[in-house]
Design an enzyme around this catalytic site. Structure first.
Site, PDB file in Angstrom:
ATOM      1  N   GLY A  69       1.993   2.317  10.932  1.00 47.02           N
ATOM      2  CA  GLY A  69       2.846   3.509  11.006  1.00 47.02           C
ATOM      3  C   GLY A  69       3.594   3.591  12.330  1.00 47.02           C
ATOM      4  N   GLY A 128       2.854  -1.148   4.274  1.00 50.50           N
ATOM      5  CA  GLY A 128       2.733   0.279   3.963  1.00 50.50           C
ATOM      6  C   GLY A 128       4.078   0.875   3.595  1.00 50.50           C
ATOM      7  N   GLU A 158      -5.354  -5.575  10.444  1.00 45.69           N
ATOM      8  CA  GLU A 158      -4.388  -4.496  10.716  1.00 45.69           C
ATOM      9  C   GLU A 158      -4.767  -3.789  12.017  1.00 45.69           C
ATOM     10  OE1 GLU A 158      -2.275  -2.893   7.057  1.00 45.69           O
ATOM     11  OE2 GLU A 158      -4.211  -1.907   7.067  1.00 45.69           O
ATOM     12  N   HIS A 213      -9.560   0.493   4.734  1.00 43.84           N
ATOM     13  CA  HIS A 213      -8.292   0.822   5.403  1.00 43.84           C
ATOM     14  C   HIS A 213      -8.568   1.809   6.548  1.00 43.84           C
ATOM     15  CE1 HIS A 213      -4.252   2.317   6.147  1.00 43.84           C
ATOM     16  NE2 HIS A 213      -3.827   1.196   5.592  1.00 43.84           N
ATOM     17  N   SER A 270       3.398  -2.084  10.348  1.00 51.78           N
ATOM     18  CA  SER A 270       4.846  -1.979  10.618  1.00 51.78           C
ATOM     19  C   SER A 270       5.630  -3.226  10.231  1.00 51.78           C
ATOM     20  CB  SER A 270       5.090  -1.601  12.086  1.00 51.78           C
ATOM     21  OG  SER A 270       4.505  -0.350  12.348  1.00 51.78           O
ATOM     22  N   ASN A 296       0.860  -1.181   0.000  1.00 50.60           N
ATOM     23  CA  ASN A 296       0.000   0.000   0.000  1.00 50.60           C
ATOM     24  C   ASN A 296       0.899   1.235   0.000  1.00 50.60           C
ATOM     25  OD1 ASN A 296      -1.850   2.025   0.454  1.00 50.60           O
ATOM     26  ND2 ASN A 296      -2.175   1.523   2.615  1.00 50.60           N
TER      27      ASN A 296
HETATM   28  C1  PEP Z   1      -0.779   0.197   5.957  1.00 50.30           C
HETATM   29  O1  PEP Z   1      -0.783   1.319   5.470  1.00 50.30           O
HETATM   30  O2  PEP Z   1      -1.705  -0.598   5.733  1.00 50.30           O
HETATM   31  C2  PEP Z   1       0.343  -0.194   6.814  1.00 50.30           C
HETATM   32  C3  PEP Z   1       0.355  -1.389   7.336  1.00 50.30           C
HETATM   33  O3  PEP Z   1       1.328   0.730   7.005  1.00 50.30           O
HETATM   34  P1  PEP Z   1       2.780   0.479   7.665  1.00 50.30           P
HETATM   35  O4  PEP Z   1       3.312  -0.814   7.077  1.00 50.30           O
HETATM   36  O5  PEP Z   1       3.570   1.650   7.281  1.00 50.30           O
HETATM   37  O6  PEP Z   1       2.563   0.333   9.146  1.00 50.30           O
END
Ligand code: PEP
Length: 261
Positions: A173, A234, A167, A97, A213, A10
Site C-alpha cells: 500500500g 494488491g 511481502e 497476509h 506496490s 489480491n
Molecule cells: C497486498 O495486498 O498483498 C499488496 C501487495 O498490496 P499493494 O500491491 O496494494 O501494495
C-alpha cells in the site's frame, strides 16, 4: 526461468458491488486466456467468489480466496471453510497476509488455516514479511521464524502446494516497491529458510512471489532483476487497464516486449 510466472491478484475489500466484480473477473480471465508464460489467480472477497468463477474452463486463470477458516466446520460464526471454498471452484488461498496478521492472526492460527486448506486439496500462498527493516538485520531471523512456525503443520506430501509470498509490510500500500536487488536477496533468503525447514530439494522447487506496490510499470523489472517466480498484486489487481498492462508486461519477459521501469 520458471515454467510459468504466477501473478496473484489480491482484491482486498474491493470492488463495492458484485457487478463490478464480474467485470474485473471477466477482464482478468480474458487477458489470462491470451497469455503464454503467465498464470493468473484472482482473489476476490468471499462474497464475490461465486460471481467470479467461470462456468467454462479458463486458460491460465484460477480463483483464490483471501483467507480460510482454521476449523473444519461447526459452530464458527462468520468463518468460511476450506471444503466450502473448494466446492465453489476455488483453487488457492492466501494465508498470513499482513493485514490479517494486523487484525490478530498469529503464526499458530495461520498454520491451522494452511493445514485446513491443504487437507481440502487447495494450494496456499503463504505470506511472510518484516514490518520494519533494521540495520542489525533482525528481519532475517523474523522471517525465518514466520516460515518455520506458520508452516509447522505442513506434511511432506503437501509441501509442493505451498507458494511463498515475500511481502515487506512497509512496501504494501506504499508508493514504491522494494528495490529489485533487495528483492533478489530476500527471495534467496526465503528459499533458504524453506529449505532449512523442508530440505534442499523443497527449497529449490518452492515458488517465491514478491508483493508490495507492484504496478504495470515495475512488474517485469521486479521479476527479471528481483529473480522471483511471480507477484502478489494488491491495488493494481482491481485497476483496469493497469492490471491487464501488468499481465502483458510479465508475459512479455524474455520476448523483447517486456515493459521495464
Ligand atoms: C497486498 O495486498 O498483498 C499488496 C501487495 O498490496 P499493494 O500491491 O496494494 O501494495
Amino acid at each position: 526461468m520458471p515454467s510459468k510466472y504466477l501473478v496473484v491478484g489480491n482484491w482486498k475489500m474491493h470492488p463495492a458491488t458484485v457487478d463490478e466484480a464480474k467485470v474485473i473477473a471477466k477482464k482478468s480471465r480474458l487477458i489470462a486466456g491470451k497469455l503464454v508464460r503467465t498464470e493468473v489467480v484472482a482473489c476476490p472477497p468471499f462474497a464475490f467468489i461465486p460471481a467470479s468463477v467461470s462456468r467454462t474452463q479458463a486458460e491460465n486463470f484460477s480463483i483464490g480466496a483471501q483467507s480460510v477458516s482454521g476449523d473444519e466446520g461447526g459452530a464458527h460464526t462468520g468463518e468460511v471453510g476450506a471444503a466450502m471454498l473448494k466446492s465453489l471452484g476455488v483453487s488457492y488461498v492466501i494465508a498470513g497476509h499482513s493485514e490479517q496478521r494486523a487484525a490478530g492472526d498469529t503464526d499458530e492460527m495461520i498454520s491451522r488455516r494452511i493445514g485446513r486448506a491443504l487437507d481440502a486439496g487447495l494450494s496456499v500462498i503463504a505470506c511472510v514479511g518484516e514490518k520494519v527493516r533494521e540495520e542489525s538485520g533482525s528481519h532475517f531471523a523474523f522471517i525465518k521464524e514466520q516460515i518455520k512456525n506458520s508452516l509447522a503443520n505442513v506434511s511432506e506430501d503437501k509441501r509442493s502446494r505451498i507458494i511463498l509470498a515475500y511481502e515487506p509490510v512497509w512496501a504494501i500500500g506504499a508508493q514504491d516497491a522494494m528495490a529489485p536487488e533487495q528483492i533478489y536477496e530476500m527471495s534467496l533468503f526465503v528459499k533458504k529458510a524453506f529449505a532449512d525447514a523442508f530440505g534442499p530439494e523443497a527449497g529449490l522447487k518452492v515458488k517465491v512471489l514478491y508483493g508490495g506496490s507492484v504496478n504495470f510499470r515495475n512488474a517485469a523489472d521486479i521479476i527479471v532483476r528481483g529473480k522471483v517466480d511471480g507477484l502478489l498484486v494488491g491495488r493494481e489487481s482491481v485497476n483496469m487497464p493497469g492490471f491487464s498492462e501488468l499481465l502483458k508486461a510479465v508475459d512479455g519477459i524474455g520476448t523483447g516486449q517486456a515493459q521495464t521501469a
